[in-house]
Scaffold this motif. Structure first.
Motif, PDB file in Angstrom:
ATOM      1  N   THR A 160     -21.947  42.155  -6.624  1.00 12.80           N
ATOM      2  CA  THR A 160     -21.671  42.057  -7.580  1.00 12.80           C
ATOM      3  C   THR A 160     -19.884  42.289  -7.034  1.00 12.80           C
ATOM      4  N   SER A 161     -19.809  42.229  -5.440  1.00  6.02           N
ATOM      5  CA  SER A 161     -18.128  42.549  -4.572  1.00  6.02           C
ATOM      6  C   SER A 161     -16.980  41.881  -5.215  1.00  6.02           C
ATOM      7  N   THR A 162     -16.243  42.312  -5.907  1.00  3.74           N
ATOM      8  CA  THR A 162     -15.590  41.301  -5.708  1.00  3.74           C
ATOM      9  C   THR A 162     -13.982  40.942  -4.575  1.00  3.74           C
ATOM     10  N   THR A 163     -13.218  40.297  -4.826  1.00  2.00           N
ATOM     11  CA  THR A 163     -12.573  40.837  -3.362  1.00  2.00           C
ATOM     12  C   THR A 163     -10.356  39.988  -4.259  1.00  2.00           C
ATOM     13  N   SER A 164      -9.974  41.103  -4.310  1.00  2.00           N
ATOM     14  CA  SER A 164      -8.534  40.521  -4.959  1.00  2.00           C
ATOM     15  C   SER A 164      -7.380  40.175  -3.658  1.00  2.00           C
ATOM     16  N   TYR A 165      -6.480  39.674  -3.351  1.00  2.86           N
ATOM     17  CA  TYR A 165      -5.368  39.599  -2.765  1.00  2.86           C
ATOM     18  C   TYR A 165      -3.572  40.272  -3.659  1.00  2.86           C
ATOM     19  N   PHE A 166      -2.610  41.277  -2.906  1.00  2.00           N
ATOM     20  CA  PHE A 166      -1.939  41.603  -3.367  1.00  2.00           C
ATOM     21  C   PHE A 166      -0.544  41.761  -1.949  1.00  2.00           C
ATOM     22  N   SER A 167      -0.269  40.632  -2.875  1.00  4.61           N
ATOM     23  CA  SER A 167       1.645  40.564  -2.215  1.00  4.61           C
ATOM     24  C   SER A 167       2.872  41.474  -2.158  1.00  4.61           C
ATOM     25  N   THR A 168       3.382  41.224  -1.842  1.00  2.00           N
ATOM     26  CA  THR A 168       5.094  41.816  -2.135  1.00  2.00           C
ATOM     27  C   THR A 168       6.071  40.932  -0.501  1.00  2.00           C
ATOM     28  N   GLY A 169       7.067  41.344  -1.008  1.00  2.00           N
ATOM     29  CA  GLY A 169       8.063  40.655  -0.364  1.00  2.00           C
ATOM     30  C   GLY A 169       9.037  41.116  -0.129  1.00  2.00           C
ATOM     31  N   VAL A 170      10.453  40.697   0.292  1.00  2.00           N
ATOM     32  CA  VAL A 170      11.796  41.420   0.249  1.00  2.00           C
ATOM     33  C   VAL A 170      12.455  40.558   1.282  1.00  2.00           C
ATOM     34  N   ALA A 171      13.869  40.222   0.426  1.00  2.18           N
ATOM     35  CA  ALA A 171      14.455  39.721   1.153  1.00  2.18           C
ATOM     36  C   ALA A 171      15.562  40.000   0.785  1.00  2.18           C
ATOM     37  N   GLY A 172      17.097  40.378   1.973  1.00  2.00           N
ATOM     38  CA  GLY A 172      18.368  40.414   1.373  1.00  2.00           C
ATOM     39  C   GLY A 172      19.504  40.491   2.428  1.00  2.00           C
ATOM     40  N   LEU A 173      20.700  40.251   2.205  1.00  4.90           N
ATOM     41  CA  LEU A 173      21.523  40.796   2.689  1.00  4.90           C
ATOM     42  C   LEU A 173      22.972  42.294   2.295  1.00  4.90           C
ATOM     43  N   ASP A 174      22.678  42.520   3.649  1.00  4.22           N
ATOM     44  CA  ASP A 174      23.652  43.945   3.177  1.00  4.22           C
ATOM     45  C   ASP A 174      24.939  43.632   4.730  1.00  4.22           C
ATOM     46  N   GLN A 175      25.799  43.655   3.158  1.00  2.54           N
ATOM     47  CA  GLN A 175      27.565  44.452   4.452  1.00  2.54           C
ATOM     48  C   GLN A 175      27.733  45.315   4.203  1.00  2.54           C
ATOM     49  N   TYR A 176      28.432  46.116   5.543  1.00  2.00           N
ATOM     50  CA  TYR A 176      29.717  46.975   5.146  1.00  2.00           C
ATOM     51  C   TYR A 176      30.875  46.662   5.604  1.00  2.00           C
ATOM     52  N   LEU A 177      31.446  47.008   5.163  1.00  2.51           N
ATOM     53  CA  LEU A 177      33.282  46.721   4.443  1.00  2.51           C
ATOM     54  C   LEU A 177      33.766  47.404   5.118  1.00  2.51           C
ATOM     55  N   PRO A 178      35.303  47.018   5.636  1.00  5.48           N
ATOM     56  CA  PRO A 178      36.494  48.275   6.641  1.00  5.48           C
ATOM     57  C   PRO A 178      36.931  49.125   5.650  1.00  5.48           C
ATOM     58  N   THR A 179      36.693  48.649   4.256  1.00  6.77           N
ATOM     59  CA  THR A 179      37.038  49.940   2.970  1.00  6.77           C
ATOM     60  C   THR A 179      36.062  51.085   3.146  1.00  6.77           C
ATOM     61  N   GLY A 180      35.203  51.294   3.391  1.00  2.00           N
ATOM     62  CA  GLY A 180      33.985  52.130   3.419  1.00  2.00           C
ATOM     63  C   GLY A 180      32.850  51.902   2.617  1.00  2.00           C
ATOM     64  N   THR A 181      32.994  50.467   2.171  1.00  5.81           N
ATOM     65  CA  THR A 181      32.223  50.309   0.993  1.00  5.81           C
ATOM     66  C   THR A 181      31.067  49.047   2.047  1.00  5.81           C
ATOM     67  N   SER A 182      29.866  50.127   1.303  1.00  7.96           N
ATOM     68  CA  SER A 182      28.014  49.110   1.205  1.00  7.96           C
ATOM     69  C   SER A 182      27.734  48.227  -0.140  1.00  7.96           C
ATOM     70  N   ILE A 183      27.483  46.733   0.717  1.00  8.59           N
ATOM     71  CA  ILE A 183      26.999  46.639  -0.435  1.00  8.59           C
ATOM     72  C   ILE A 183      25.671  45.220   0.068  1.00  8.59           C
ATOM     73  N   GLY A 184      25.050  45.255  -0.915  1.00 11.27           N
ATOM     74  CA  GLY A 184      23.047  45.312  -0.398  1.00 11.27           C
ATOM     75  C   GLY A 184      22.941  44.426  -1.816  1.00 11.27           C
ATOM     76  N   VAL A 185      22.412  43.343  -1.095  1.00 11.88           N
ATOM     77  CA  VAL A 185      21.991  41.979  -2.356  1.00 11.88           C
ATOM     78  C   VAL A 185      20.428  41.937  -1.895  1.00 11.88           C
ATOM     79  N   SER A 186      19.324  42.430  -2.492  1.00  9.79           N
ATOM     80  CA  SER A 186      17.789  41.830  -2.805  1.00  9.79           C
ATOM     81  C   SER A 186      17.293  41.149  -3.330  1.00  9.79           C
ATOM     82  N   ILE A 187      16.221  40.280  -3.533  1.00  7.00           N
ATOM     83  CA  ILE A 187      15.256  40.412  -4.525  1.00  7.00           C
ATOM     84  C   ILE A 187      13.808  39.861  -4.078  1.00  7.00           C
TER      85      ILE A 187
END
Length: 584
Positions: A160-187
C-alpha cells in the motif's frame, strides 16, 4: 476587497527608486575629455599661460622614403615632429594610457552596488511512503458433499506504498538605493502551478486538495535611519572611485608632459653631440696641419726635435676627444630613438637627421610670479593632491557615519493570490469569487557595539590621513614654487651664458690665430699653439652648449609651470585645474 495600500506602497517605492537613481547621476564629478593624447593646433581651449616666446623653428615633417636594401632608415625630424611621434609610439606612454581605463572599471564596480538583483530558487521533493499490509484470508476446501469448509487462514502481503511530490519555488527582485533603502519583491508560486501533470500535488504544510493553493506575493522595504542612511555615506565610495579615475588622468597628463620635455631635451642633446662632432673633427684637422707644419720645420732645421712631441700629443688628444664625442652622439641617438619608437627595429636600424635649428628668443624674466600662480593651477601633481584631499573628505563622511548606531525600520506586505474555482467535489453550492488576504508587518531594528572602538579608530585614522595629505599639499606647493623660481634662475643664467660664451669664442679664435702667426715667424712654440687651439676648441664647445642649455632651460620652465603641453599644442586629459576648499 481591492488593496489600495499596495498601490500606494508601490508608488512610494517607485519614487524612492527614482530619487536614488537621480542622486547617483547628480553625484558625478565634472566630466573630463576622453583619454586622448594627440598633437593639435588648437590652443584657444584653455587659458593662456604667461607669454614666453616659442623657441623652436617650425618645419614640415616629411617621412623619409623606404631605405634601400642594407641601408638604415633615415628620419628627418623637427622638434614638433619628434613630439608627435613620441606621443603616438612611445612604449611607456602606451602603458600609462591603460591606467585611466583600469580606474574606470572601479567606477563601474561601485555603481553596480545600486543595480537590481534578480534571484530565484526551485525545489522538487519526492516523498515515498513504503508500507505493506498483512491480510489474513480464509483457506477453504470442498468436502465430500461439495460444500466449502474453512480449514484455516492464509496471510497475504499487500503493498500500500504511496508517493507524493512537493514543490516549492521563489523568484524575487532586490535593490539597494543610495538613500539607504533596501527594496525586495518576491513571489512564491503554488505547488499546483509548479507540478502540472502530477496526480498528487501539494504545498509543504498544505493538504492534498490543491484547487485552492495560493501564490504568495511579498514586498519588503527597509530604511536605514542612522548608520548607512542618507545619500552622503552611500555615495561616498562611488564618488571616491570617480575621483580616483580623475586622478589617473592627471597622472597621465603629468607623464605626457614629462615625456614631451624629455623628447625636447634629448633632441637638443643629440643636436649638441652632432655639432660637437663637427667641432672636434675640425679641431683634429687643425692639429694635423699643425703637426705637419712642425715636422716640416724640424726637417729644414728651423725647429728643434723636442717640438715634435707636443704636436703629436695634441693630435692624440684631439682623436681621443673625437672618439668620446662620437660615443656620446651614439648614446644620444639611442635615447632619442627609444623615446620616438618609430618602428620595432628602430634602435638599430634608424638614423636621425635634425631639421630644427636652435633659435635664441627674447625672454621676459619679470613674469616669475605669473608662472608661480600658473604652476599652482596647472601642475598635475598638485591637482592629484587636491583630488586626494577630496577623497579624504568623503572618507570622513563614511567613517563619521560609522560612529552612529544602527537603526532601521522595515515594512513587509504579503498577499496570498488564491486561485478562484470550485471545490473538488462541488460540495454545497458556495463558490469563492474573491479572497484578498493581505498581511502587513512593520518594525524597527537597533544595534550598537558597546564602545564602538573599531568605528572610532577608523574615524581617527581618516582624520589623521586628511591632515597628513593637507600638509603634504602645502609642502608640494612650496616645492613647485621652488621649481618655477629655480627654472627662472637657470633661464637667466643660460641667457647670459649665450652672450658670454659667444664673446669668449671670438676672443679665443683671435688668440689662436695670433699664436699660429707668431709660431710661423718663430716667436712661439708648438706647445703654446696647441694650448691656444685647445682653448679655442673649448670655447666653441661652450658656445654650442650654452645655446642648447638655453633652449632646455625654456623647456624646463614650461614643464615647471605646467604649461608645456598647452604651448606645444597637445590635447590631453587633466587640463582643468582642481578646486579644493577644506571642510571643518
Amino acid at each position: 476587497m481591492k488593496s489600495s495600500i499596495w498601490r500606494g506602497l508601490v508608488l512610494a517605492v517607485g519614487l524612492l527608486g527614482l530619487t536614488g537613481c537621480a542622486a547617483i547621476e547628480f553625484s558625478k564629478t565634472p566630466v573630463v575629455p576622453e583619454l586622448s593624447v594627440r598633437p593639435t593646433d588648437d590652443k584657444t581651449e584653455h587659458a593662456s599661460p604667461p607669454p614666453l616666446p616659442e623657441t623652436l623653428e617650425t618645419k614640415e615633417f616629411e617621412p623619409t622614403p623606404e631605405p634601400a636594401e642594407g641601408k638604415p632608415e633615415t628620419l628627418n625630424l623637427t622638434v614638433e615632429a619628434a613630439i608627435a611621434m613620441a606621443l603616438e609610439n612611445n612604449q611607456a606612454l602606451q602603458v600609462e594610457q591603460i591606467n585611466p581605463a583600469l580606474a574606470r572599471t572601479t567606477v563601474t564596480e561601485q555603481r553596480a552596488v545600486f543595480d537590481p538583483t534578480l534571484a530565484g530558487a526551485f525545489t522538487r521533493t519526492r516523498n515515498r511512503n513504503e508500507r505493506e499490509l498483512a491480510i489474513d484470508e480464509p483457506l477453504r476446501v470442498t468436502d465430500e458433499n461439495g460444500e466449502l469448509q474453512t480449514i484455516g487462514t492464509v496471510r497475504r502481503r499487500v503493498d500500500t506504498s504511496t508517493t507524493s511530490y512537493f514543490s516549492t519555488g521563489v523568484a524575487g527582485l532586490d535593490q539597494y538605493l543610495p538613500t539607504g533603502t533596501s527594496i525586495g519583491v518576491s513571489i512564491s508560486p503554488s505547488s499546483d502551478s509548479l507540478n502540472l501533470g502530477s496526480s498528487n500535488r501539494s504545498l509543504v504544510g498544505a493538504g492534498n486538495d490543491t484547487t485552492g493553493d495560493a501564490n504568495l506575493l511579498e514586498l519588503s522595504v527597509t530604511q536605514r535611519l542612522l548608520r548607512g542612511g542618507g545619500l552622503g555615506v552611500n555615495l561616498a565610495s562611488l564618488r571616491q572611485a570617480r575621483l580616483a579615475y580623475l586622478s589617473s588622468e592627471y597622472n597621465l597628463r603629468g607623464f605626457a608632459e614629462s615625456l614631451v620635455a624629455q623628447v625636447e631635451n634629448t633632441y637638443w642633446d643629440y643636436y649638441l653631440s652632432k655639432r660637437q662632432i663637427v667641432i672636434f673633427e675640425n679641431s683634429l684637422d687643425l692639429a694635423l696641419q699643425q703637426e705637419n707644419e712642425v715636422n716640416t720645420r724640424i726637417e729644414v732645421g728651423k725647429l728643434a726635435e723636442s717640438e715634435r712631441a707636443a704636436a703629436q700629443a695634441e693630435v692624440a688628444q684631439r682623436r681621443s676627444l673625437l672618439i668620446n664625442a662620437r660615443s656620446n652622439m651614439a648614446q644620444a641617438r639611442l635615447e632619442l630613438v627609444r623615446l620616438l619608437n618609430p618602428s620595432p627595429e628602430a634602435l638599430r636600424a634608424v638614423d636621425l637627421e635634425l631639421a630644427s635649428e636652435p633659435l635664441m628668443p627674447e625672454v621676459n624674466l619679470s613674469e616669475v610670479e605669473d608662472s608661480v600662480q600658473l604652476a599652482r593651477r596647472m601642475r598635475p601633481e598638485l591637482n592629484q593632491a587636491r583630488l586626494l584631499l577630496q577623497q579624504d573628505e568623503l572618507e570622513l563622511v563614511r567613517t563619521r557615519n560609522g560612529l552612529l548606531p544602527q537603526l532601521d525600520i522595515f515594512l513587509t506586505l504579503s498577499q496570498e493570490l488564491s486561485s478562484t474555482g470550485y471545490g473538488s467535489a462541488f460540495e454545497g453550492t458556495s463558490r469563492v469569487l474573491e479572497d484578498d488576504n493581505v498581511q502587513t508587518s512593520a518594525g524597527i531594528q537597533f544595534s550598537y557595539p558597546i564602545g564602538n572602538r573599531a568605528a572610532r579608530a577608523q574615524h581617527q585614522r581618516a582624520l589623521f590621513g586628511r591632515e597628513q595629505d593637507f600638509e603634504s599639499l602645502k609642502n608640494l606647493e612650496q616645492l613647485v614654487e621652488q621649481d618655477v623660481r629655480g627654472a627662472y634662475i637657470e633661464l637667466s643664467r643660460a641667457r647670459e651664458q649665450v652672450s658670454a660664451t659667444e664673446a669668449t669664442r671670438k676672443l679665443q679664435e683671435l688668440t689662436a690665430q695670433t699664436e699660429v702667426e707668431k709660431f710661423r715667424v718663430g716667436k712661439s712654440t708648438s706647445l703654446l699653439v696647441s694650448q691656444a687651439q685647445r682653448d679655442f676648441l673649448e670655447a666653441q664647445i661652450n658656445e654650442v652648449d650654452s645655446h642648447t642649455a638655453f633652449l632646455q632651460a625654456i623647456v624646463n620652465l614650461y614643464y615647471s609651470d605646467g604649461s608645456l603641453l598647452l604651448r606645444r599644442g597637445v590635447m590631453c586629459p587633466g587640463a582643468d585645474p582642481v578646486k579644493f576648499e577644506r571642510m571643518s
